[in-house]
Scaffold this active site. Sequence first.
Site, PDB file in Angstrom:
ATOM      1  N   GLU A 261       0.892  -1.168   0.000  1.00  0.00           N
ATOM      2  CA  GLU A 261       0.000   0.000   0.000  1.00  0.00           C
ATOM      3  C   GLU A 261       0.916   1.200   0.000  1.00  0.00           C
ATOM      4  OE1 GLU A 261      -1.806   3.034   0.381  1.00  0.00           O
ATOM      5  OE2 GLU A 261      -1.854   2.631   2.525  1.00  0.00           O
ATOM      6  N   CYS A 295      -1.920   9.186   2.245  1.00  0.00           N
ATOM      7  CA  CYS A 295      -1.604   8.758   0.878  1.00  0.00           C
ATOM      8  C   CYS A 295      -2.782   8.913  -0.061  1.00  0.00           C
ATOM      9  CB  CYS A 295      -1.122   7.309   0.890  1.00  0.00           C
ATOM     10  SG  CYS A 295      -2.233   6.166   1.716  1.00  0.00           S
TER      11      CYS A 295
END
Length: 488
Positions: A261, A295
């Site tokens: 991720e 993010c």
Amino acid sequence: MSSQDTVPGIRKSLLIDGELVATERVITSINPATGEVVGYAPDADVTHAEAAVAAARRAFDNTDWSTNVDLRVRCLDQLHQALLDNVEEMRELTIAEVGATRQLTYANQLAAPIEIVRYYADLLRSYPMTEDIGEIEIRGQKHRRWIEKESAGVVAAITAYNYPNQLALAKLAPALAAGCTVVLKGSPDTPLITQLLGEIIANHTDIPAGVVNILSSSEIAVGEVMTTHPDVDVVTFTGSTVVGKKIMAAASDTLKRVFLELGGKSALIVLDDADLQMAAQFAAFSICAHAGQGCALTTRMLVPRDKHDEVAQLVSAFLQRVPFGDPSDPKTYMGPLITEKQRDKVDGMVQRAVAAGATLVTGGEKVSPGFFYKPTLLAGVDPDSEIAQDEVFGPVLALIPHDGDDDAVRIANNSAFGLSGGVISSDEERAIAVGRRIRTGTFSINGGNYFTPDVPFGGYKESGIGREMGTAGLEEFLELKTFAAAAS
């Protein structure tokens, strides 16, 4: 009372094979809002990492953890309750060490992550570990076929600093539900909160020794052990794309399953029929969430060219009203960046963007004490420029003009990343049609919130591989075994 007054000062224990292990060497944890020392975390070395992997391997191979669903459900229930029982200590430590605002600890910094454990405990109660795929006749012989879902094995989990509770529990809970054993390493920038999780597990659950091992370390070699060790079956990592690529390469020698991720450069597309006031407010407060250290935040705002200047004024006005400062104050919306180094990186990117032709509308200033950076808007940004292509990880929004839906889609997809995005329009069907053309793993329509424990999260392209949370998050840690029995 500030968060510093109630935070335990020093923690010197790793969790390895069910024991809390002291180390002589420590990591100094710094409060990013003040620059002062919060405490001292254990600094694991390669020997500790190897011991943790060995413990996880023994627990997987020599106990019934991987096959005893009832035990796993009970332990997850216990962990959920233990986290609730210790939530205030976790809250104050998260505020002090991470720089998370008190507001955020009631959401994605703490409260929401705890519910991930509840979600997987409940999912495990009903999730089918066997799937019947029916009987078939081959050359006159009948064959009964079925699939069984088995634990993938020993998991090495490495997390980033920005949302340490979320990242740890989004890996740990589904891995445990699947029957895996885990070695978890937190970020050296936020080591204390990760070690507190280890203490809670050791002291308040029946999770068997070796099933969960938790390290903090400043040594790159510790991560290398976790990602290359032959006894590790799965690697799950959250962090930068640069490091993710190195981990994927390192794990390839032993063909480990790798879940990544990674970074993002998500676009918020404003269509020509959008409510500009709403769009500006959404964009401004989104980019300031945890000082831009997320993010999936929409860091590029794509607006119709003829409305660019109007939107710039609206966004600037909202950014200037964002309350930032002491994260322990319930009224504070935005806290600090994690380190002075990160703030310097953000400021450098802003200064280079201005030098390259972008207009600094507001912000672009460091604020001390602590590692604060004023909410920043850059207008007239070239979609191919550094500030539009590279992840900033700070409260910096790049405003980019577009010339209609097709052009907006082209600009949004002009990125190495593909984590998230959003669109704002008065026509929901039009917005959804645009969203379907964007190559990202998650997408928001008019501010819709997808980030809950039951929803898969992850990205396309260089934003990663695999998904966390939801049923998909559990299945990252399961292997499929196909059986066929000749019918008599």
